[in-house]
Motif scaffolding. Sequence first.
Motif, short mmCIF file in Angstrom:
data_model
loop_
_atom_site.label_atom_id
_atom_site.label_comp_id
_atom_site.label_asym_id
_atom_site.label_seq_id
_atom_site.Cartn_x
_atom_site.Cartn_y
_atom_site.Cartn_z
N ASP A 61 50.82 41.54 42.38
CA ASP A 61 50.45 42.82 42.98
C ASP A 61 50.56 44.02 42.04
N TYR A 74 42.61 43.08 36.65
CA TYR A 74 43.25 41.83 37.09
C TYR A 74 44.64 42.08 37.70
N ILE A 75 44.81 41.58 38.90
CA ILE A 75 46.11 41.68 39.58
C ILE A 75 46.60 40.26 39.87
N PRO A 76 47.64 39.81 39.15
CA PRO A 76 48.11 38.43 39.34
C PRO A 76 48.58 38.19 40.77
N VAL A 77 48.52 36.91 41.17
CA VAL A 77 48.97 36.57 42.52
C VAL A 77 50.32 35.84 42.45
N PHE A 312 38.11 36.00 37.69
CA PHE A 312 38.72 37.33 37.58
C PHE A 312 38.06 38.08 36.44
N GLY A 313 38.25 39.39 36.45
CA GLY A 313 37.63 40.19 35.40
C GLY A 313 36.29 40.73 35.83
N GLU A 314 35.76 41.60 34.97
CA GLU A 314 34.49 42.27 35.25
C GLU A 314 33.34 41.26 35.14
N ASP B 76 44.33 35.18 48.14
CA ASP B 76 44.82 35.50 46.80
C ASP B 76 43.79 35.10 45.75
N ASN B 80 40.71 38.63 42.91
CA ASN B 80 40.32 39.12 41.60
C ASN B 80 38.86 38.91 41.24
N THR B 81 38.08 38.41 42.19
CA THR B 81 36.66 38.28 41.87
C THR B 81 35.91 39.36 42.66
N ASN B 82 34.86 39.90 42.05
CA ASN B 82 34.16 40.95 42.77
C ASN B 82 32.89 40.43 43.46
#
Lengths: 469, 96
Positions: A61, A74-77, A312-314, B76, B80-82
């Motif tokens: 978070d 990026y927000i780790p879980v 994750f990421g752009e 979760d 992180n994916t859009n």
Amino acid sequence: MKKNVIELHSTDLLKIIEKAKKYHDQFNIFETIIADASDKKNIGSLSGIPYVLSDNISTSDILTTGSSNILKDYIPVYDATIYKKLKEEGAVLIGKTIIDELGLSNTGMYSHIGMVKNPVDKTRIIGGSSSGSAAAVASGLVPFAIGSDTLGDVRKPAAYSGIVGFKPTYGRISRHGVFAFASSFDTVAIFTNSVKDSALITSILKGQDEFDMTTLVDDNLDYIATLNDDIKGKKLFYFKDICDSSFYKDNKELTEILKNYELVIKKCKELGFIVEEIDFDKELLSLISPVSKIIAYSEATSNTANLTGIPFGERGKGADIEELITDARTKGFSNVTKKHLIMGNYFLQKENQEQLFFNTGRVRRLLVDKINELFTVYEGLILPTTGSIAPKLDSNLNENFELILDNFLALANFGGYPSITIPSGVVDGMPVGINIMGSQMNDSLVLNIAYKLEQVIGFEKDMEGDSHV
Amino acid sequence: MISKKELEKCARSLMLNIDEKEYEMLIKELIVILKEIESFEKIDGLIDVEPMTFPFVTYKNELREDCATDSLDINDVLKNTNQSYLDQIKLPKVVE
């Protein structure tokens, strides 16, 4: 005034957060300042103690970017094991600090949000890759910080900024949740203002972790209890050729550093250490720098392969999956990182593998075997941590530090040895350090040697606290 | 001699693009490293040395019981994916 963990009984978090913002404006320290950090009173041995983590350490978070655009949101879980342990002891995370992108450089100049300035002199670099964490301790903001040391990435910034940097034995501390750069070198490492604090924090963080198969079974030693062990008669060595000031007559700065080193050696002898100079193949030592790069960049190519911009990421743009990933990676990594990764892939190409990658692994073994042999006779290697003071920001610095004295820290990563840097004096108004490396698993002895030396070096008299901030 | 073509192949397989100027710098930097390791050839018996891959072996292979454990919560995973659809990460079509 810089504080030690052990002396710090109460903290005013609001004031520290305000100070963090002020120092960030001056030195560019943080990826994230945790403005609502709160102190859960009396839950452990570090209750209420503020600290920072480098931004390649997963914190659920809380944004964890690796100081790279590819992970900028990026927000780790999940939590890294070390973060979990520090939380359990009541330490209060006040921020995530800037690193060189994904840890792949060593100057503190290559994060996605700019370079970190040295709190001792903000016209100079602080070194890297764990640059923001070093700056947070060196500025007096927090009493300890955690970074990662792949090729001296904690010990060099510590020396450049006048603090203590300790890299324990490979596997001593779990890397679960720490972004991998070069897996055979990466070690969690610690910045503090004193050796005693390094011993304290390492004692809390060490131990086997079911989530990291490279962790060692705990040695069950209390590193603080062993700090005062008798060191009389312990044997230290250094490499004769690279410490001889007559070789560097034209380099005034290095001559001064070596003068400081000679004083430290004198103090060692007064304390009862036996210190001997060793003839070591200089040609082999001069290979430390290329061997470091070839192995690290090669390992980094696979460790960064999951950064595709998809889970994750752009997200990149493109007509098909290949175009989409290529776009995300091309835009997400800086030019410096891309160059390092391409070099790594070049070393691994089938036609280059034997000559470049495998031969490099062979030279690594030759170096480590020779050092292991010396450790059957000696307890530690003692050398100046660097061959220069922190370079100026505008000194057109590239990553090719030419002196062996500016590259030898990687030896500790080659062999997984514990290695510590403590401040030893001042040259041209900047701190310089002394580095002690011991044999594998002997973390407590390395801390013990450094502690005894710290008592007699008297660095604080030369450069008091955070008066420079 | 390092050719740009070789490096383009390395970049492509890493799914990276760099521009002409960066290739020039990359070649220069690689030449420095390759020059530094020319002395590998002077080391007697290097070929007989086992390449070192880790500082020391810290682990042994152990078989664990084949038990089902909790995996990551789907919310979760998608955090992180859009681009997601229902409970899945959305991708462009891979199979024609």
